[in-house]
Design a protein around this motif. Structure first.
Motif, PDB file in Angstrom:
ATOM      1  N   LYS A   1     -40.539  25.381  87.917  1.00  0.00           N
ATOM      2  CA  LYS A   1     -41.596  24.619  87.242  1.00  0.00           C
ATOM      3  C   LYS A   1     -42.903  25.402  87.212  1.00  0.00           C
ATOM      4  O   LYS A   1     -43.651  25.323  86.241  1.00  0.00           O
ATOM      5  CB  LYS A   1     -41.805  23.272  87.953  1.00  0.00           C
ATOM      6  CG  LYS A   1     -40.730  22.268  87.618  1.00  0.00           C
ATOM      7  CD  LYS A   1     -40.887  21.016  88.427  1.00  0.00           C
ATOM      8  CE  LYS A   1     -41.761  19.996  87.719  1.00  0.00           C
ATOM      9  NZ  LYS A   1     -41.667  18.680  88.374  1.00  0.00           N
ATOM     10  N   ILE A   2     -43.161  26.143  88.278  1.00  0.00           N
ATOM     11  CA  ILE A   2     -44.357  26.988  88.283  1.00  0.00           C
ATOM     12  C   ILE A   2     -44.268  28.002  87.148  1.00  0.00           C
ATOM     13  O   ILE A   2     -45.228  28.224  86.405  1.00  0.00           O
ATOM     14  CB  ILE A   2     -44.526  27.704  89.638  1.00  0.00           C
ATOM     15  CG1 ILE A   2     -44.903  26.691  90.722  1.00  0.00           C
ATOM     16  CG2 ILE A   2     -45.591  28.792  89.553  1.00  0.00           C
ATOM     17  CD1 ILE A   2     -45.008  27.271  92.098  1.00  0.00           C
TER      18      ILE A   2
ATOM     19  N   ILE B   1     -42.555  27.789  84.350  1.00  0.00           N
ATOM     20  CA  ILE B   1     -42.691  27.134  83.046  1.00  0.00           C
ATOM     21  C   ILE B   1     -44.140  26.730  82.819  1.00  0.00           C
ATOM     22  O   ILE B   1     -44.742  27.044  81.787  1.00  0.00           O
ATOM     23  CB  ILE B   1     -41.775  25.897  82.977  1.00  0.00           C
ATOM     24  CG1 ILE B   1     -40.308  26.312  83.034  1.00  0.00           C
ATOM     25  CG2 ILE B   1     -42.049  25.102  81.700  1.00  0.00           C
ATOM     26  CD1 ILE B   1     -39.358  25.192  83.351  1.00  0.00           C
ATOM     27  N   GLY B   2     -44.714  26.049  83.810  1.00  0.00           N
ATOM     28  CA  GLY B   2     -46.057  25.518  83.651  1.00  0.00           C
ATOM     29  C   GLY B   2     -47.104  26.602  83.475  1.00  0.00           C
ATOM     30  O   GLY B   2     -48.067  26.429  82.725  1.00  0.00           O
ATOM     31  N   SER B   3     -46.892  27.744  84.150  1.00  0.00           N
ATOM     32  CA  SER B   3     -47.901  28.794  84.057  1.00  0.00           C
ATOM     33  C   SER B   3     -47.825  29.549  82.737  1.00  0.00           C
ATOM     34  O   SER B   3     -48.729  30.305  82.402  1.00  0.00           O
ATOM     35  CB  SER B   3     -47.757  29.764  85.236  1.00  0.00           C
ATOM     36  OG  SER B   3     -46.521  30.431  85.165  1.00  0.00           O
ATOM     37  N   GLY B   4     -46.747  29.347  81.997  1.00  0.00           N
ATOM     38  CA  GLY B   4     -46.591  30.068  80.727  1.00  0.00           C
ATOM     39  C   GLY B   4     -47.605  29.644  79.679  1.00  0.00           C
ATOM     40  O   GLY B   4     -48.095  30.447  78.900  1.00  0.00           O
ATOM     41  N   GLY B   5     -47.929  28.344  79.651  1.00  0.00           N
ATOM     42  CA  GLY B   5     -48.886  27.861  78.671  1.00  0.00           C
ATOM     43  C   GLY B   5     -48.318  27.865  77.261  1.00  0.00           C
ATOM     44  O   GLY B   5     -47.089  27.880  77.070  1.00  0.00           O
ATOM     45  N   LEU B   6     -49.188  27.853  76.297  1.00  0.00           N
ATOM     46  CA  LEU B   6     -48.743  27.755  74.900  1.00  0.00           C
ATOM     47  C   LEU B   6     -48.093  29.038  74.418  1.00  0.00           C
ATOM     48  O   LEU B   6     -47.038  29.027  73.803  1.00  0.00           O
ATOM     49  CB  LEU B   6     -49.936  27.400  74.009  1.00  0.00           C
ATOM     50  CG  LEU B   6     -49.632  27.204  72.528  1.00  0.00           C
ATOM     51  CD1 LEU B   6     -48.636  26.078  72.326  1.00  0.00           C
ATOM     52  CD2 LEU B   6     -50.909  26.942  71.756  1.00  0.00           C
TER      53      LEU B   6
ATOM     54  N   LYS C   1     -46.984  34.588  78.891  1.00  0.00           N
ATOM     55  CA  LYS C   1     -47.658  35.748  79.478  1.00  0.00           C
ATOM     56  C   LYS C   1     -47.261  37.049  78.801  1.00  0.00           C
ATOM     57  O   LYS C   1     -47.727  38.121  79.170  1.00  0.00           O
ATOM     58  CB  LYS C   1     -47.308  35.832  80.973  1.00  0.00           C
ATOM     59  CG  LYS C   1     -47.807  34.648  81.770  1.00  0.00           C
ATOM     60  CD  LYS C   1     -47.335  34.688  83.211  1.00  0.00           C
ATOM     61  CE  LYS C   1     -47.782  33.423  83.944  1.00  0.00           C
ATOM     62  NZ  LYS C   1     -47.208  33.322  85.277  1.00  0.00           N
TER      63      LYS C   1
ATOM     64  N   THR D   1     -44.796  36.915  86.105  1.00  0.00           N
ATOM     65  CA  THR D   1     -45.134  37.218  87.509  1.00  0.00           C
ATOM     66  C   THR D   1     -44.131  36.574  88.459  1.00  0.00           C
ATOM     67  O   THR D   1     -43.832  37.106  89.517  1.00  0.00           O
ATOM     68  CB  THR D   1     -46.541  36.704  87.856  1.00  0.00           C
ATOM     69  OG1 THR D   1     -46.596  35.306  87.595  1.00  0.00           O
ATOM     70  CG2 THR D   1     -47.589  37.404  87.050  1.00  0.00           C
ATOM     71  N   GLN D   2     -43.635  35.415  88.079  1.00  0.00           N
ATOM     72  CA  GLN D   2     -42.669  34.720  88.924  1.00  0.00           C
ATOM     73  C   GLN D   2     -41.414  35.563  89.134  1.00  0.00           C
ATOM     74  O   GLN D   2     -40.813  35.546  90.195  1.00  0.00           O
ATOM     75  CB  GLN D   2     -42.274  33.384  88.296  1.00  0.00           C
ATOM     76  CG  GLN D   2     -43.337  32.324  88.394  1.00  0.00           C
ATOM     77  CD  GLN D   2     -43.499  31.830  89.819  1.00  0.00           C
ATOM     78  OE1 GLN D   2     -44.279  32.385  90.584  1.00  0.00           O
ATOM     79  NE2 GLN D   2     -42.758  30.807  90.176  1.00  0.00           N
TER      80      GLN D   2
ATOM     81  N   SER E   1     -39.766  30.515  79.027  1.00  0.00           N
ATOM     82  CA  SER E   1     -40.955  29.670  78.939  1.00  0.00           C
ATOM     83  C   SER E   1     -42.173  30.368  79.517  1.00  0.00           C
ATOM     84  O   SER E   1     -43.279  30.233  79.009  1.00  0.00           O
ATOM     85  CB  SER E   1     -40.698  28.373  79.687  1.00  0.00           C
ATOM     86  OG  SER E   1     -41.790  27.522  79.544  1.00  0.00           O
TER      87      SER E   1
ATOM     88  N   GLY F   1     -44.022  31.137  76.430  1.00  0.00           N
ATOM     89  CA  GLY F   1     -44.725  29.872  76.391  1.00  0.00           C
ATOM     90  C   GLY F   1     -44.002  28.794  75.604  1.00  0.00           C
ATOM     91  O   GLY F   1     -42.810  28.895  75.296  1.00  0.00           O
ATOM     92  N   LEU F   2     -44.760  27.766  75.286  1.00  0.00           N
ATOM     93  CA  LEU F   2     -44.183  26.621  74.577  1.00  0.00           C
ATOM     94  C   LEU F   2     -43.665  27.038  73.208  1.00  0.00           C
ATOM     95  O   LEU F   2     -42.678  26.493  72.701  1.00  0.00           O
ATOM     96  CB  LEU F   2     -45.249  25.526  74.435  1.00  0.00           C
ATOM     97  CG  LEU F   2     -44.768  24.203  73.879  1.00  0.00           C
ATOM     98  CD1 LEU F   2     -43.724  23.581  74.788  1.00  0.00           C
ATOM     99  CD2 LEU F   2     -45.929  23.238  73.706  1.00  0.00           C
TER     100      LEU F   2
ATOM    101  N   LEU G   1     -45.406  20.179  80.711  1.00  0.00           N
ATOM    102  CA  LEU G   1     -45.558  21.190  81.763  1.00  0.00           C
ATOM    103  C   LEU G   1     -46.484  22.317  81.326  1.00  0.00           C
ATOM    104  O   LEU G   1     -47.364  22.749  82.074  1.00  0.00           O
ATOM    105  CB  LEU G   1     -44.205  21.781  82.148  1.00  0.00           C
ATOM    106  CG  LEU G   1     -43.331  20.997  83.113  1.00  0.00           C
ATOM    107  CD1 LEU G   1     -42.020  21.731  83.335  1.00  0.00           C
ATOM    108  CD2 LEU G   1     -44.042  20.824  84.443  1.00  0.00           C
ATOM    109  N   THR G   2     -46.254  22.815  80.119  1.00  0.00           N
ATOM    110  CA  THR G   2     -46.969  24.029  79.710  1.00  0.00           C
ATOM    111  C   THR G   2     -48.389  23.755  79.243  1.00  0.00           C
ATOM    112  O   THR G   2     -49.246  24.624  79.343  1.00  0.00           O
ATOM    113  CB  THR G   2     -46.222  24.758  78.587  1.00  0.00           C
ATOM    114  OG1 THR G   2     -45.962  23.826  77.553  1.00  0.00           O
ATOM    115  CG2 THR G   2     -44.934  25.368  79.069  1.00  0.00           C
TER     116      THR G   2
ATOM    117  N   ASN H   1     -50.689  23.093  82.739  1.00  0.00           N
ATOM    118  CA  ASN H   1     -50.788  24.551  82.742  1.00  0.00           C
ATOM    119  C   ASN H   1     -51.733  25.067  83.818  1.00  0.00           C
ATOM    120  O   ASN H   1     -51.416  25.993  84.552  1.00  0.00           O
ATOM    121  CB  ASN H   1     -51.230  25.031  81.364  1.00  0.00           C
ATOM    122  CG  ASN H   1     -51.464  26.522  81.334  1.00  0.00           C
ATOM    123  OD1 ASN H   1     -52.587  26.963  81.194  1.00  0.00           O
ATOM    124  ND2 ASN H   1     -50.402  27.287  81.517  1.00  0.00           N
TER     125      ASN H   1
ATOM    126  N   TYR I   1     -50.244  24.794  87.381  1.00  0.00           N
ATOM    127  CA  TYR I   1     -49.134  25.704  87.627  1.00  0.00           C
ATOM    128  C   TYR I   1     -49.575  27.168  87.528  1.00  0.00           C
ATOM    129  O   TYR I   1     -49.013  28.035  88.184  1.00  0.00           O
ATOM    130  CB  TYR I   1     -47.967  25.411  86.681  1.00  0.00           C
ATOM    131  CG  TYR I   1     -47.173  24.209  87.111  1.00  0.00           C
ATOM    132  CD1 TYR I   1     -46.508  24.210  88.328  1.00  0.00           C
ATOM    133  CD2 TYR I   1     -47.101  23.077  86.328  1.00  0.00           C
ATOM    134  CE1 TYR I   1     -45.792  23.107  88.746  1.00  0.00           C
ATOM    135  CE2 TYR I   1     -46.380  21.967  86.734  1.00  0.00           C
ATOM    136  CZ  TYR I   1     -45.725  21.983  87.948  1.00  0.00           C
ATOM    137  OH  TYR I   1     -45.021  20.908  88.374  1.00  0.00           O
TER     138      TYR I   1
END
Lengths: 378, 590
Positions: A248-249, A251-256, A259, A265-266, A285, A289-290, B36-37, B41, B44
């Motif tokens: 989840k970290i 996915i969530g850190s990817g943003g729109l 990276k 980085t994960q 993801s 990103g999204l 999530l994203t 964001n 995370y």
């Protein structure tokens, strides 16, 4: 209808000449194929792209191996496309019985790895019979459905449910809840597609709901833990929820926009486990990103709806139902994987079709595609 | 092959429903991912960065403690520890492989083999030897989760010679985050626990820095960048002469007790021993500190000063004209109270005959001082000792110094007891409830040697600033005003102690010294089994040399052993022969 030049011809991987050999196809038929091929093309491109990205973090000839396996899968697809439909129908019962036998054999003298007995060791080969069931079961179910007059009568419905549940129970006992649910889902969808009456559907659903507490008790403790960690992931970041938490970290850190390719980085710092196999969607993801997620989801939808449209257009019931089965094989596997990676479903070891690294995954996908190719040819 | 069209139409209808369902499911997935994203964001993103990047506090290098000749007494050294980071199940195979290379701590091994779930990492072995370090270094890459961490620890080159002065330090784990469960936020600090290490902890400690590290999930550090470099702790130089201390230790190591050697002119403590001693280097990794050897007798040892207080009482008695230089009494070997109710014995059964003050000090005549004490009364006795710093903290730079006690009627009334004449009488020979520390005796001796105008005894020689040493300025001790002729008289008496009095064991010494012995009666014999040893009285010696222009003063207290004067003599010889270059041998010519 005259031959319409297809732009896809130039940049495809499979030889589309073979797929579109017939000249007298209907317009709708073409639509299905275009959707299918577009989706497939997208997924294969994604597979190459992200396996390449993952290979930058892995030692050895990872990407090279992946290409080899894709070629193997393609050969399998070619072979499957040449099997005659009658042979497939006649052989389906035997395939079903053999796979059932193998599952029983696993039960008796299977190899246990990490507490699950899923494998049969035959000399140097270690096979996982439940993988075959994912395809042999839909073939047999569609054949079996065709034997009865449709829509199904209650007696036949019970009969076919038993046929479906038998391998499922054997798989669940291994335990391999993921595969069990996939096989069950595919069979259920096939029965649904066969035109079963809504009365029976509601009846079955309410029975299932009533037996839910009983089923919960049948689950193994680690399976219960996974479901619990799905609901409360933050509780235990290093225990059962660790994979999901890191996923989840990612996915969530990817943003729109993500990276960037190969910039996860994960993955780079080894926080994301199984990033080239079961958790590759988290990598996608994080890196794209999204937007990347959206493109893959659209490709998946195109592929599945393409196959389903083909299923609509075939004259033969067996073909229709089998195509539905294969479409849902792709769909359910992908859905379970993608939902599991982002924490919408419990973590079960299901690879993402076409994209995840792994020989058997690609091989089954190739066989499935070969059958689609076979059945959609008039 | 073809079936009824009707059913096929139904199949198509169902397939369109399925396509719709698929589309909805895909939309649900997309919404899940969008949540999530996009919505989460920020959260995370931070978590992802915190995963591999950390700002970690770094430990400053602790200042060095030097002796007066710039020999390091407490320094820093790097040691290596082996840890096993736990990410998944630990296979017994891995443990067996590690065991081939090093012996794993028993405690850790039992945790590992019990199969209990372990979080984060587990210590395998502390303080790896060079061989172990090399062995692990080779196999580090094929044993998953093995981590070797370095730690800066304190090392004490003079070990047990100086442990009670320099003190000890300990690595304390400190949690600097609000998340009590995240081990990564822990960092360790070296904290002085006893001795100079504790007194000057803030001076030595320095200020921690911050470093930016990136590391993998397995704890492998990929890069390290200092954001704020830690600033090193400041150094300190103490007055101890480590080599003198070591030499004295070698002479006295078989005894229990305390020895303090002080430079008379400056009040600098040259050597301070508490025996038995311990090795602070072996204490780095254990927290167990109990036992006789950890008791710091220099600051905490409370002993009856016994006859060593006689010169101090005599000075006050002379000053108050209770006696004169010529007062003489006949000593029958005992003293009887005026009402003849009680009889107090002299240590010499048959008495010393006719004694005046000078002889009374030289032969340590108890009867003479019983008389004085009776005449002086408790408060004068109290002042005579308090003037010389007994019964109060000396202010030496060691933590938690004991004050000791000089009994007074006030003190007894606090205990709801009456003060009897007998209390005065036994206080007059430094017995009874009177208790002092070796440091207090050292200060008193210094004042005797300097005739009331001495410096305060101290341990600090110089403190380092960032660049240079700042010399420590010793304060003057509040001067004691007595008449010169009284000081002369007492000085002669103290010389007589050595020449023919109780300090005869000192007599062979070529260096002319002055001093006073004492024998403290051990009242409570705690250990009956060890009666032979424990029932022996303590012996004390205070003195200074050379007697005409004192350079060095000494206090020796030996528990359950009569040879304090002999040991003091040896130490004085040792000091003049090996540790002073410019002194002319002031051999006794008389």
């Amino acid at each position: 209808m005259s031959k319409k030049p297809l732009t896809i011809h130039e940049n495809n991987i499979l030889s589309l000449d073979l797929l579109f050999r017939t000249d007298n196809v209907k317009q709708q038929f073409q639509t299905g194929k275009i959707l299918l091929v577009t989706g497939l093309f997208g997924l294969i491109m994604a597979s190459l792209l992200f396996q390449y990205s993952a290979s930058t973090q892995l030692a050895g000839h990872h990407f090279h191996n992946h290409i080899n396996r894709m070629i193997t899968a393609f050969v399998a697809a070619l072979l499957c496309s040449q099997i005659s439909k009658d042979f497939l129908m006649r052989a389906s019962l035997w395939m079903y019985l053999v796979s059932l036998m193998l599952l029983v054999l696993v039960e008796i003298k299977g190899t246990t790895i990490k507490g699950a007995t899923r494998w049969l060791t035959l000399g140097p080969l270690r096979i996982e019979p439940s993988e075959f069931v994912k395809l042999t079961n839909p073939i047999f179910i569609s054949y079996f459905l065709c034997l009865f007059s449709l829509p199904l009568k209650l007696r036949n419905f019970v009969f076919i449910c038993a046929v479906l549940l038998l391998p499922c129970l054997l798989i669940a006992k291994q335990p391999d809840l993921g595969t069990c649910i996939i096989v069950l889902m595919i069979g259920t969808v096939q029965i649904f597609a066969s035109g079963i009456s809504y009365k029976m559907i509601f009846g079955t659903c309410s029975m299932l709901l009533a037996s839910l507490p009983f089923l919960w008790n049948l689950l193994h403790s680690y399976q219960k833990n996974r479901i619990i960690s799905l609901i409360f992931p933050g509780n235990d970041s290093l225990g059962t929820g660790y994979h999901l938490y890191q996923s989840k970290i990612a996915i969530g850190s990817g943003g729109l926009w993500g990276k960037g390719l190969a910039a996860s980085t994960q993955v780079h710092y080894h926080f994301l486990p199984e990033f080239h196999t079961d958790f590759i969607f988290a990598l996608i993801s994080e890196e794209l990103g999204l937007v990347g997620v959206g493109v893959i989801l659209i490709c998946l939808l195109l592929l599945v709806s393409g196959i389903l449209i083909l299923a609509c257009q075939t004259e033969c019931q067996f073909s229709s139902l089998l195509l539905v089965g294969i479409a849902f094989f792709f769909f359910v596997c992908s859905f379970v994987n993608i939902a599991m990676v982002c924490g919408l479903l419990p973590v079960v070891g299901v690879p993402l079709p076409f994209i995840s690294y792994g020989g058997s995954n690609l091989l089954v996908c190739g066989v499935g595609l070969g059958l689609v190719w076979n059945l959609s040819r008039k | 092959m073809l079936k009824i069209n009707n059913s096929h139409r139904e199949i198509r209808a169902r397939i369109y429903i399925l396509i719709t369902l698929c589309t909805l499911a895909i939309i649900c997935l997309f919404i899940g991912y969008a949540h999530l994203t996009l919505n989460q964001n920020k959260r995370y993103h931070e978590l992802a960065i915190n995963n591999f990047q950390k700002n970690k506090q770094t430990r400053p290098i602790r200042g060095t403690i030097f002796d007066r000749n710039h020999r390091p007494l407490a320094d820093n050294k790097i040691v290596y520890h082996a840890y096993l980071r736990v990410t998944d199940d630990i296979s017994q195979q891995t443990i067996a492989r590690i065991e081939d290379l090093i012996t794993i701590d028993e405690q850790s091994l039992s945790i590992l083999s019990s199969g209990e779930p372990i979080k984060s990492k587990i210590l395998l072995k502390k303080d790896l030897s060079q061989n172990e370090l090399a062995a692990l270094g080779i196999h580090q890459h094929d044993i998953p989760g093995l981590i070797i961490e370095e730690e800066l620890i304190r090392t004490y080159p003079y070990g047990h010679y100086l442990s009670h002065v320099v003190g000890t330090s300990q690595t304390l784990e400190k949690n600097v985050s609000n998340h009590s469960d995240s081990k990564d936020f822990y960092f360790s600090v070296l904290k002085g626990m006893t001795g100079i290490e504790k007194t000057f902890d803030t001076h030595l400690a320095g200020i921690g820095g911050w470093e930016h590290i990136t590391k993998t999930a397995t704890g492998e550090i990929q890069s390290k960048v200092d954001i704020i470099s830690p600033s090193q702790g400041k150094n300190i130089k103490i007055t101890i002469d480590a080599e003198l201390q070591k030499a004295i230790y070698e002479l006295a190591k078989d005894y229990n007790g305390s020895i303090i050697v002080t430079d008379v002119e400056s009040g600098e403590i040259l050597a301070a021993l508490s025996l038995p001693s311990f090795d602070p280097n072996q204490l780095m990794f254990t927290h167990k500190k109990s036992g006789n050897q950890f008791f710091n007798r220099i600051t905490h040892g409370l002993y009856p000063p016994a006859s060593t207080v006689k010169p101090l009482i005599a000075l006050e008695a002379l000053n108050q004209k209770i006696i004169t230089e010529d007062t003489e009494i006949d000593d029958p070997g005992f003293y009887e109270t005026p009402n003849k109710a009680h009889r107090y014995n002299d240590w010499q059964k048959h008495g010393h005959g006719i004694v005046n003050i000078q002889k009374a000090i030289a032969v340590s005549c108890d009867t003479f001082f019983y008389h004085i004490a009776q005449k002086m009364g408790p408060y004068n006795l109290f002042h005579s000792m308090q003037n010389f710093g007994l019964g109060q903290a000396t202010g030496v730079e060691l933590p938690n110094e004991k004050r000791g006690l000089i009994p007074t009627p006030n003190w007894k009334s606090m205990k709801k007891q009456r003060w009897f004449l007998g209390d005065s009488i036994i206080t007059g020979i430094g017995q009874g409830a009177t208790s002092v520390t070796p440091l207090q005796l050292a200060q008193a001796t210094l004042l005797l040697a300097k005739r009331g105008n001495a410096k305060q005894i101290h341990l600090t020689k110089a403190l380092s600033d960032d660049t240079a040493w700042t010399e420590f300025q010793a304060r003057d001790y509040p001067p004691i005003e007595y008449k010169t002729k009284h000081w002369d008289l007492i000085a002669r008496a103290l010389e007589d102690v050595i020449k023919f009095g109780t300090g005869h064991r000192f007599h062979n010494n070529p260096y002319r010294a002055a001093g006073k012995t004492g024998t403290a009666q051990v009242v409570n014999i705690s250990n009956q089994n060890d009666k032979n040893l424990k029932s022996q009285d303590h012996s004390l010696f205070i003195g200074y040399a050379p007697s005409n222009s004192p350079k060095v003063s000494i206090v020796v207290i030996l528990e359950h052993n009569p040879y304090a004067a002999k040991l003091a003599s040896d130490i004085i010889s040792l000091y003049f022969e090996n540790f002073i270059d410019d002194v002319q041998k002031t051999v006794d010519n008389s």
